[in-house]
Motif scaffolding. Sequence first.
Motif, PDB file in Angstrom:
ATOM      1  N   THR A 140       0.817  -0.967   0.181  1.00 36.49           N
ATOM      2  CA  THR A 140      -0.273   0.282  -0.073  1.00 36.49           C
ATOM      3  C   THR A 140       0.835   1.078  -0.484  1.00 36.49           C
ATOM      4  O   THR A 140       1.705   1.093   0.748  1.00 36.49           O
ATOM      5  CB  THR A 140      -0.790  -0.433   1.446  1.00 36.49           C
ATOM      6  OG1 THR A 140      -1.941  -0.537   1.458  1.00 36.49           O
ATOM      7  CG2 THR A 140      -1.886   1.033   1.262  1.00 36.49           C
ATOM      8  N   THR A 141       0.026   1.898  -0.753  1.00 37.69           N
ATOM      9  CA  THR A 141       1.382   3.587  -0.562  1.00 37.69           C
ATOM     10  C   THR A 141       0.600   4.858  -0.532  1.00 37.69           C
ATOM     11  O   THR A 141      -0.473   5.139  -0.783  1.00 37.69           O
ATOM     12  CB  THR A 141       1.712   3.486  -2.347  1.00 37.69           C
ATOM     13  OG1 THR A 141       0.766   3.823  -3.356  1.00 37.69           O
ATOM     14  CG2 THR A 141       2.817   2.798  -2.854  1.00 37.69           C
ATOM     15  N   THR A 142       0.854   5.749   0.262  1.00 39.96           N
ATOM     16  CA  THR A 142       0.418   7.320   1.226  1.00 39.96           C
ATOM     17  C   THR A 142       1.836   8.159   0.529  1.00 39.96           C
ATOM     18  O   THR A 142       2.047   7.525   0.010  1.00 39.96           O
ATOM     19  CB  THR A 142       0.302   6.872   2.513  1.00 39.96           C
ATOM     20  OG1 THR A 142      -0.404   7.535   2.647  1.00 39.96           O
ATOM     21  CG2 THR A 142       1.482   6.854   3.364  1.00 39.96           C
ATOM     22  N   SER A 143       1.398   8.786   1.104  1.00 38.15           N
ATOM     23  CA  SER A 143       2.432   9.420   0.933  1.00 38.15           C
ATOM     24  C   SER A 143       3.414  10.325   2.222  1.00 38.15           C
ATOM     25  O   SER A 143       3.176   9.903   2.743  1.00 38.15           O
ATOM     26  CB  SER A 143       1.456  11.733   0.955  1.00 38.15           C
ATOM     27  OG  SER A 143       0.219  11.252  -0.322  1.00 38.15           O
ATOM     28  N   THR A 182       5.555  11.491   4.923  1.00 42.06           N
ATOM     29  CA  THR A 182       5.319  13.148   6.114  1.00 42.06           C
ATOM     30  C   THR A 182       6.209  12.784   6.347  1.00 42.06           C
ATOM     31  O   THR A 182       7.195  12.978   6.842  1.00 42.06           O
ATOM     32  CB  THR A 182       4.244  12.591   7.066  1.00 42.06           C
ATOM     33  OG1 THR A 182       5.499  11.202   7.531  1.00 42.06           O
ATOM     34  CG2 THR A 182       3.543  11.449   6.609  1.00 42.06           C
ATOM     35  N   TRP A 217       6.131   4.846  -0.202  1.00 44.20           N
ATOM     36  CA  TRP A 217       5.911   5.461   0.979  1.00 44.20           C
ATOM     37  C   TRP A 217       4.747   4.563   1.805  1.00 44.20           C
ATOM     38  O   TRP A 217       3.775   4.579   1.100  1.00 44.20           O
ATOM     39  CB  TRP A 217       5.977   6.848   1.781  1.00 44.20           C
ATOM     40  CG  TRP A 217       7.451   7.705   1.052  1.00 44.20           C
ATOM     41  CD1 TRP A 217       7.280   8.068  -0.539  1.00 44.20           C
ATOM     42  CD2 TRP A 217       7.712   7.919   1.519  1.00 44.20           C
ATOM     43  NE1 TRP A 217       8.668   9.039  -0.067  1.00 44.20           N
ATOM     44  CE2 TRP A 217       8.933   8.741   0.649  1.00 44.20           C
ATOM     45  CE3 TRP A 217       7.830   7.562   3.175  1.00 44.20           C
ATOM     46  CZ2 TRP A 217      10.414   8.584   1.630  1.00 44.20           C
ATOM     47  CZ3 TRP A 217       9.392   8.386   3.829  1.00 44.20           C
ATOM     48  CH2 TRP A 217      10.488   8.767   2.903  1.00 44.20           C
ATOM     49  N   THR A 218       4.748   4.021   2.953  1.00 48.82           N
ATOM     50  CA  THR A 218       4.148   2.692   3.095  1.00 48.82           C
ATOM     51  C   THR A 218       3.242   2.648   4.627  1.00 48.82           C
ATOM     52  O   THR A 218       4.267   3.586   5.017  1.00 48.82           O
ATOM     53  CB  THR A 218       4.701   1.660   3.062  1.00 48.82           C
ATOM     54  OG1 THR A 218       5.085   1.533   1.461  1.00 48.82           O
ATOM     55  CG2 THR A 218       3.744   0.317   3.948  1.00 48.82           C
ATOM     56  N   PRO A 219       2.066   3.182   4.608  1.00 45.19           N
ATOM     57  CA  PRO A 219       2.248   3.132   6.987  1.00 45.19           C
ATOM     58  C   PRO A 219       2.913   2.052   7.174  1.00 45.19           C
ATOM     59  O   PRO A 219       3.226   0.968   7.088  1.00 45.19           O
ATOM     60  CB  PRO A 219       0.925   2.309   6.436  1.00 45.19           C
ATOM     61  CG  PRO A 219       0.154   2.011   4.881  1.00 45.19           C
ATOM     62  CD  PRO A 219       1.619   2.087   4.268  1.00 45.19           C
ATOM     63  N   VAL A 254       4.116   6.018   9.062  1.00 42.84           N
ATOM     64  CA  VAL A 254       4.600   6.177   6.903  1.00 42.84           C
ATOM     65  C   VAL A 254       6.217   6.236   7.522  1.00 42.84           C
ATOM     66  O   VAL A 254       6.575   6.352   7.988  1.00 42.84           O
ATOM     67  CB  VAL A 254       4.637   7.497   6.231  1.00 42.84           C
ATOM     68  CG1 VAL A 254       4.866   7.418   5.071  1.00 42.84           C
ATOM     69  CG2 VAL A 254       2.576   7.829   6.147  1.00 42.84           C
TER      70      VAL A 254
END
Length: 306
Positions: free
Chosen positions: A51-54, A56, A188-190, A225
């Motif tokens: 899972t990718t995210t932004s 921080t 960038w992953t949780p 993250v």
Amino acid sequence: MSVFRKHDDGPVSAALEAQGLTWLAEAMADGGAHVVPVTSGPGWLEEPRLTTTSVTPAGAEAFGRALAITHAAGAPAFGAAPPGWDGRAQMGRSDIRLRPHAAEEGEPRRWGEFYAEDRILPYLQPSRDNGSISVGGARVVERVCERLRDGDFDTDQPALVRAGARERGARVAVARTHGDLWCGNVLWTPADEAAQWAPPRAGLGPQVSSSEDALGGGSAGRPTVVGVLIDPMAQGAHAETDLAALGVFGQRYLDRIYAAYHEVSPLAAGWRERVGLHSWHIIMIHAFLFGGGYGGEAVAVARQYL
């Protein structure tokens, strides 16, 4: 968690990628950067679909500290491949020279020699052939390579890389690098997802005291993250080359990554002035692969270091 499988694509080797990921992942237990887990077989590898995210600010800073640990895990020589690799290596369609995973016999090569001979000059004639670098531009590139060979730009590795080399009794300090660390190769992953497969200390950077931990320097300050390394061309190199590559195509919160890295593993004086030199290899590869304006850009970078 779903997975995806990669297969050998011509000369691009899934085995080399898998070996590189495994080698980089060794540092996770000591607080090194997260590395995507991999399983592999003849001609293929499998990785979880993350899972990718932004990114921080806190995630960027943690990544900088963790990357310093990964680099400090070291390598036996400049240009050394991951353990077990003895074949051809490519970044995209460009060959890249990797040496056997062993300390060099005799006097080990200095960084400038390695960088000029293995990372810049192999792409000069092909860039001349495709018209992206002129005769005059080639002379500029060659002059800077002479300066590299003469040791004009040889500088200390970051502090933790030097310390690790001393502990191992190495004759030269060489960082264990990702080798193709543009921003697209950091996902960038949780953090809670990465915790399902990573060692407990992965991504935490250097060990801290219990008092520091209580103030937020350890588990209390863990980011939500984390940066996960993918698609390496893992090799022995200068740590500044990985750091420079992060900025080539625009990494968000790059200054926070740099500051956190420098805090735990101070960089040699003048490192900001060397960012262009350490990212030069990427521009030379683009001049070879795509021609056009990349050749002019490569020459412009070189002129900064005449």
